[in-house]
Motif scaffolding. Structure first.
Motif, PDB file in Angstrom:
ATOM      1  N   PHE A   1       0.851  -1.000  -0.304  1.00  0.00           N
ATOM      2  CA  PHE A   1       0.067   0.263   0.265  1.00  0.00           C
ATOM      3  C   PHE A   1       1.446   1.408  -0.184  1.00  0.00           C
ATOM      4  N   ARG A   2       0.549   2.380  -0.980  1.00  0.00           N
ATOM      5  CA  ARG A   2       1.684   3.817  -1.030  1.00  0.00           C
ATOM      6  C   ARG A   2       0.307   4.373  -1.193  1.00  0.00           C
ATOM      7  N   ASN A   3       0.063   5.521  -0.575  1.00  0.00           N
ATOM      8  CA  ASN A   3      -0.289   6.891  -0.705  1.00  0.00           C
ATOM      9  C   ASN A   3      -0.115   7.476  -1.464  1.00  0.00           C
ATOM     10  N   GLU A   4       0.205   7.352  -3.171  1.00  0.00           N
ATOM     11  CA  GLU A   4       0.901   7.801  -4.401  1.00  0.00           C
ATOM     12  C   GLU A   4       0.477   9.369  -3.928  1.00  0.00           C
ATOM     13  N   ILE A   5       1.457   9.859  -4.611  1.00  0.00           N
ATOM     14  CA  ILE A   5       0.795  11.297  -4.633  1.00  0.00           C
ATOM     15  C   ILE A   5      -0.369  11.598  -5.851  1.00  0.00           C
TER      16      ILE A   5
ATOM     17  N   TYR B   1      -4.505   3.766 -15.715  1.00  0.00           N
ATOM     18  CA  TYR B   1      -5.064   2.886 -15.459  1.00  0.00           C
ATOM     19  C   TYR B   1      -4.883   2.129 -14.250  1.00  0.00           C
ATOM     20  N   ILE B   2      -4.388   0.499 -14.356  1.00  0.00           N
ATOM     21  CA  ILE B   2      -3.256  -0.167 -12.995  1.00  0.00           C
ATOM     22  C   ILE B   2      -2.089  -0.344 -13.258  1.00  0.00           C
ATOM     23  N   PHE B   3      -1.382   0.866 -13.211  1.00  0.00           N
ATOM     24  CA  PHE B   3      -0.241   1.061 -13.602  1.00  0.00           C
ATOM     25  C   PHE B   3       0.436   2.112 -11.984  1.00  0.00           C
ATOM     26  N   ARG B   4      -0.335   2.799 -12.167  1.00  0.00           N
ATOM     27  CA  ARG B   4      -0.104   3.340 -10.306  1.00  0.00           C
ATOM     28  C   ARG B   4      -1.244   3.276  -9.459  1.00  0.00           C
TER      29      ARG B   4
ATOM     30  N   GLU C   1      -3.118   0.549  -3.992  1.00  0.00           N
ATOM     31  CA  GLU C   1      -3.266  -1.067  -3.127  1.00  0.00           C
ATOM     32  C   GLU C   1      -2.513  -1.928  -4.613  1.00  0.00           C
ATOM     33  N   PHE C   2      -1.600  -2.842  -3.946  1.00  0.00           N
ATOM     34  CA  PHE C   2      -0.662  -3.360  -5.296  1.00  0.00           C
ATOM     35  C   PHE C   2      -0.462  -4.586  -4.663  1.00  0.00           C
ATOM     36  N   ASP C   3      -0.154  -5.398  -5.992  1.00  0.00           N
ATOM     37  CA  ASP C   3       0.462  -6.495  -5.719  1.00  0.00           C
ATOM     38  C   ASP C   3       1.898  -7.098  -6.062  1.00  0.00           C
ATOM     39  N   GLN C   4       2.268  -7.615  -4.765  1.00  0.00           N
ATOM     40  CA  GLN C   4       4.291  -7.742  -5.409  1.00  0.00           C
ATOM     41  C   GLN C   4       4.736  -8.960  -5.429  1.00  0.00           C
ATOM     42  N   MET C   5       5.184  -9.095  -5.859  1.00  0.00           N
ATOM     43  CA  MET C   5       6.132 -10.753  -6.382  1.00  0.00           C
ATOM     44  C   MET C   5       7.766 -10.023  -5.917  1.00  0.00           C
TER      45      MET C   5
ATOM     46  N   GLU D   1       9.102   1.859 -15.031  1.00  0.00           N
ATOM     47  CA  GLU D   1       9.417   0.986 -14.840  1.00  0.00           C
ATOM     48  C   GLU D   1       8.029  -0.081 -14.544  1.00  0.00           C
ATOM     49  N   LEU D   2       8.479  -1.423 -14.783  1.00  0.00           N
ATOM     50  CA  LEU D   2       7.514  -2.896 -14.230  1.00  0.00           C
ATOM     51  C   LEU D   2       8.192  -2.967 -13.709  1.00  0.00           C
ATOM     52  N   TYR D   3       9.548  -3.245 -13.496  1.00  0.00           N
ATOM     53  CA  TYR D   3      10.125  -4.770 -12.031  1.00  0.00           C
ATOM     54  C   TYR D   3      11.287  -3.440 -11.942  1.00  0.00           C
ATOM     55  N   GLY D   4      11.830  -3.886 -10.774  1.00  0.00           N
ATOM     56  CA  GLY D   4      13.487  -3.869 -10.123  1.00  0.00           C
ATOM     57  C   GLY D   4      14.044  -4.438  -9.446  1.00  0.00           C
ATOM     58  N   LEU D   5      15.667  -4.409  -9.719  1.00  0.00           N
ATOM     59  CA  LEU D   5      16.710  -5.731  -9.314  1.00  0.00           C
ATOM     60  C   LEU D   5      17.419  -4.370  -8.343  1.00  0.00           C
TER      61      LEU D   5
ATOM     62  N   PRO E   1      15.038  -8.899  -6.452  1.00  0.00           N
ATOM     63  CA  PRO E   1      14.845  -8.720  -7.445  1.00  0.00           C
ATOM     64  C   PRO E   1      12.956  -8.740  -6.948  1.00  0.00           C
ATOM     65  N   THR E   2      12.288  -7.860  -7.883  1.00  0.00           N
ATOM     66  CA  THR E   2      10.844  -7.364  -7.111  1.00  0.00           C
ATOM     67  C   THR E   2      10.013  -6.983  -8.624  1.00  0.00           C
ATOM     68  N   TRP E   3       9.195  -8.202  -8.602  1.00  0.00           N
ATOM     69  CA  TRP E   3       8.213  -7.951  -9.520  1.00  0.00           C
ATOM     70  C   TRP E   3       6.759  -7.449  -9.082  1.00  0.00           C
ATOM     71  N   GLY E   4       6.203  -6.085  -9.704  1.00  0.00           N
ATOM     72  CA  GLY E   4       5.166  -5.634  -9.918  1.00  0.00           C
ATOM     73  C   GLY E   4       3.465  -7.186 -10.202  1.00  0.00           C
ATOM     74  N   LEU E   5       2.983  -6.912  -9.788  1.00  0.00           N
ATOM     75  CA  LEU E   5       1.714  -8.552 -10.498  1.00  0.00           C
ATOM     76  C   LEU E   5       0.476  -7.289 -11.627  1.00  0.00           C
TER      77      LEU E   5
HETATM   78  P1  ATP Z   1       8.406   4.063  -9.826  1.00  0.00           P
HETATM   79  O1  ATP Z   1       9.101   4.777  -9.441  1.00  0.00           O
HETATM   80  O2  ATP Z   1       6.736   3.618 -10.438  1.00  0.00           O
HETATM   81  O3  ATP Z   1       7.572   4.741  -7.926  1.00  0.00           O
HETATM   82  P2  ATP Z   1       8.857   1.840  -7.448  1.00  0.00           P
HETATM   83  O4  ATP Z   1      10.509   2.192  -8.109  1.00  0.00           O
HETATM   84  O5  ATP Z   1       8.610   3.787  -6.689  1.00  0.00           O
HETATM   85  O6  ATP Z   1       8.271   2.665  -8.196  1.00  0.00           O
HETATM   86  P3  ATP Z   1       9.421   0.162  -5.972  1.00  0.00           P
HETATM   87  O7  ATP Z   1       8.850   0.185  -4.471  1.00  0.00           O
HETATM   88  O8  ATP Z   1      10.805  -0.460  -6.938  1.00  0.00           O
HETATM   89  O9  ATP Z   1       8.881   1.171  -7.063  1.00  0.00           O
HETATM   90  O10 ATP Z   1       8.386  -1.167  -6.114  1.00  0.00           O
HETATM   91  C1  ATP Z   1       8.800  -2.494  -6.440  1.00  0.00           C
HETATM   92  C2  ATP Z   1       7.662  -2.685  -7.993  1.00  0.00           C
HETATM   93  O11 ATP Z   1       6.528  -2.656  -7.073  1.00  0.00           O
HETATM   94  C3  ATP Z   1       7.545  -1.687  -8.974  1.00  0.00           C
HETATM   95  O12 ATP Z   1       8.490  -2.333 -10.191  1.00  0.00           O
HETATM   96  C4  ATP Z   1       6.996  -1.480  -9.414  1.00  0.00           C
HETATM   97  O13 ATP Z   1       6.545  -3.010 -10.343  1.00  0.00           O
HETATM   98  C5  ATP Z   1       5.640  -2.136  -8.070  1.00  0.00           C
HETATM   99  N1  ATP Z   1       4.908  -0.748  -7.674  1.00  0.00           N
HETATM  100  C6  ATP Z   1       5.263   0.180  -7.105  1.00  0.00           C
HETATM  101  N2  ATP Z   1       4.041   0.890  -6.820  1.00  0.00           N
HETATM  102  C7  ATP Z   1       3.796   0.639  -7.499  1.00  0.00           C
HETATM  103  C8  ATP Z   1       2.037   1.410  -7.566  1.00  0.00           C
HETATM  104  N3  ATP Z   1       1.570   2.612  -6.785  1.00  0.00           N
HETATM  105  N4  ATP Z   1       1.464  -0.127  -8.193  1.00  0.00           N
HETATM  106  C9  ATP Z   1       1.726  -0.988  -9.566  1.00  0.00           C
HETATM  107  N5  ATP Z   1       2.733  -0.517  -8.867  1.00  0.00           N
HETATM  108  C10 ATP Z   1       3.349  -0.786  -8.436  1.00  0.00           C
END
Ligand code: ATP
Length: 455
Positions: A190-194, A199-202, A205-209, A276-280, A317-321
């Motif tokens: 969960f992140r209180n995104e600004i 769509y479902i990109f940001r 509340e979202f799922d991570q793997m 960003e899709l994923y991060g490592l 390695p982190t994958w946003g679902l």
């Molecule tokens: P961004 O720069 O896009 O905010 P981030 O670098 O903060 O992303 P991480 O903290 O590395 O993201 O989170 C790991 C993964 O979780 C991201 O690669 C992404 O796939 C997913 N993720 C992060 N924030 C969100 C969000 N608000 N909605 C959906 N998926 C997210």
């Protein structure tokens, strides 16, 4: 080919119409940036999770899974630095009142993000003057129990990773495994995104793997390279993303987190830009050192070969679902041409999902609604379901309409039962992508599908 400018609109409308993704809380007028995954969307999401877990957890001897709580002891977030620093730089336009992330505006202007120097940057929408930067903590606060005071304040996890670090000691002590050892988890964050959106990109509340891969410090660089390769293979072999739509971006020392020895962002070319899709990341021994310091527990590892004791390094390695679901839908949405029953050509919308990820693998369609055809079709669909193959039976509407519906939900194989089936005990299987048809004995259908799902 679909014009990229139209792709998002086409996808959003198809996803709602066909039961993949709906606007959240719609009957109450909606709730901004929240989405419901419908029957096919949740199945697609689950198939991605299953493919991930099978590949990276049960399929490997060096990774184990855990499931940790969304709400943990708040001290954990103090230790990890999230309470103090998990914030985004926020600016408002003084004229149109729109809100932006300062780092995003700098990125869009091709400027250096480090230092957040906003000189010369104006509101991209109206050109208005921007406020000074404010730092906004992204963690959602909540209260435990009946009193809402500081003592009872807790946080919804902003990433699943924290749970794996906190559980590390117990995993270490209960398994007695040697390094390298990965601890994996799939779950909500969960992140209180600004600036939620796209769509479902940001979303908030979202799922991570995620995997925290614990290694000896000297092994960290090689483990990083190996995981980078694994992420590439996942994108190409499982999601079937065209390599030219995925970029692996090395993050410079100035731009990456201070504790990271190396970071690569995996970026996908979404219709709204490369994002960003994923991060490592090579997080060094930062997290475990911090948790050791705050918890006063010994989080070191004793190397049985050398008798050395040290805090392991972590490759993460982190994958946003949800971003995966979006990339997969975007990548595989296509329009081509199909013949009508009159022999004319008409545009056909098709989701060319990899069969393993498709929510429905096979649709069994009696050509006419005659009792003997219906009986064969229903029993075939039921046999496939019993064998664990997601199959639908559909006898409504014309065959053309039924094909169109299955093409739009990405069903790889449509099986028609016709008058001849009564004689030859066979059915026709139509391939979603080539639209070619093959006659297959009813008794062979299950094997025919299983062979293609595993190949
Ligand atoms: P961004 O720069 O896009 O905010 P981030 O670098 O903060 O992303 P991480 O903290 O590395 O993201 O989170 C790991 C993964 O979780 C991201 O690669 C992404 O796939 C997913 N993720 C992060 N924030 C969100 C969000 N608000 N909605 C959906 N998926 C997210």
């Amino acid at each position: 080919m679909i014009d990229p400018a139209r792709k998002m609109d086409l996808l959003v409308s198809l996803a709602k119409r066909r039961g993949f993704i709906y606007p959240g809380s719609e009957i109450y007028g909606g709730f901004a940036n929240s989405w419901d995954y419908g029957p096919y969307g949740s199945e697609l999401k689950k198939n991605i999770k299953d493919a991930w877990w099978t590949r990276f957890v049960t399929g490997r001897a060096d990774v184990v899974g855990v499931e940790t709580p969304i709400i943990m002891n708040p001290r954990a977030w103090e230790a990890s630095g999230h309470l103090e620093t998990f914030s985004d730089p926020l600016v408002d336009c003084k004229k149109c009142k729109k809100r932006f992330r300062a780092d995003h505006l700098l990125e869009e202007a091709g400027r250096d993000v480090k230092g957040l120097d906003m000189t010369g940057i104006a509101c991209p929408d109206c050109g208005g003057e921007l406020t000074d930067i404010r730092h906004f903590n992204l963690m959602f606060k909540t209260f435990i129990g009946v009193t809402e005071d500081d003592k009872n304040t807790a946080y919804m996890r902003p990433e699943t990773a924290g749970g794996m670090f906190v559980a590390w000691k117990n995993v270490r002590d209960s398994l007695h495994r040697r390094l390298p050892l990965g601890v994996a988890q799939i779950g909500k964050a969960f992140r209180n995104e600004i600036t939620p959106g796209n769509y479902i990109f940001r979303t908030r509340e979202f799922d991570q793997m995620e995997i925290e891969y614990f290694v000896k410090p000297a092994d960290a660089p090689a483990a990083f390279d190996a995981w980078l390769n694994e992420m590439k293979r996942w994108c190409e072999d499982v999601l079937k993303l065209d390599p030219k739509n995925v970029e692996y971006v090395e993050i410079s020392e100035e731009e990456r987190a201070f504790y990271s020895a190396r970071t690569v962002d995996v970026e996908y070319k979404y219709p709204f830009g490369q994002k960003e899709l994923y991060g490592l990341a090579n997080r060094t021994d930062y997290d475990l050192s911090k948790h050791q310091e705050f918890s006063k527990e010994n989080l070191t590892y004793l190397d049985p070969d050398t008798n050395e004791r040290f805090i392991p390094f972590v490759i993460e390695p982190t994958w946003g679902l949800d971003r995966t679901v979006l990339a997969v839908l975007i990548e595989h949405l296509d329009i081509d041409e199909a013949s009508t029953s009159e022999g004319d050509k008409e545009p056909r919308m098709v989701l060319r999902l990899p069969p393993r990820l498709a929510p429905v693998k096979a649709a069994v369609l009696p050509l006419q609604k005659k009792e003997d055809l219906v009986t064969i079709a229903e029993s075939l669909a039921s046999d496939l379901r019993s064998a664990g193959i997601a199959a639908e039976y559909d006898a409504s509407a014309s065959i053309g309409k039924r094909y169109r519906r299955q093409d739009e939900i990405g069903t790889p194989w449509c099986i028609t039962v016709d008058q001849d089936s009564l004689q030859d005990q066979a059915v026709t299987i139509r391939d979603r992508d080539t639209m070619e048809q093959e006659r297959v004995a009813v008794s062979d259908v299950r094997g025919w599908i299983e062979e293609r799902l595993t190949s």
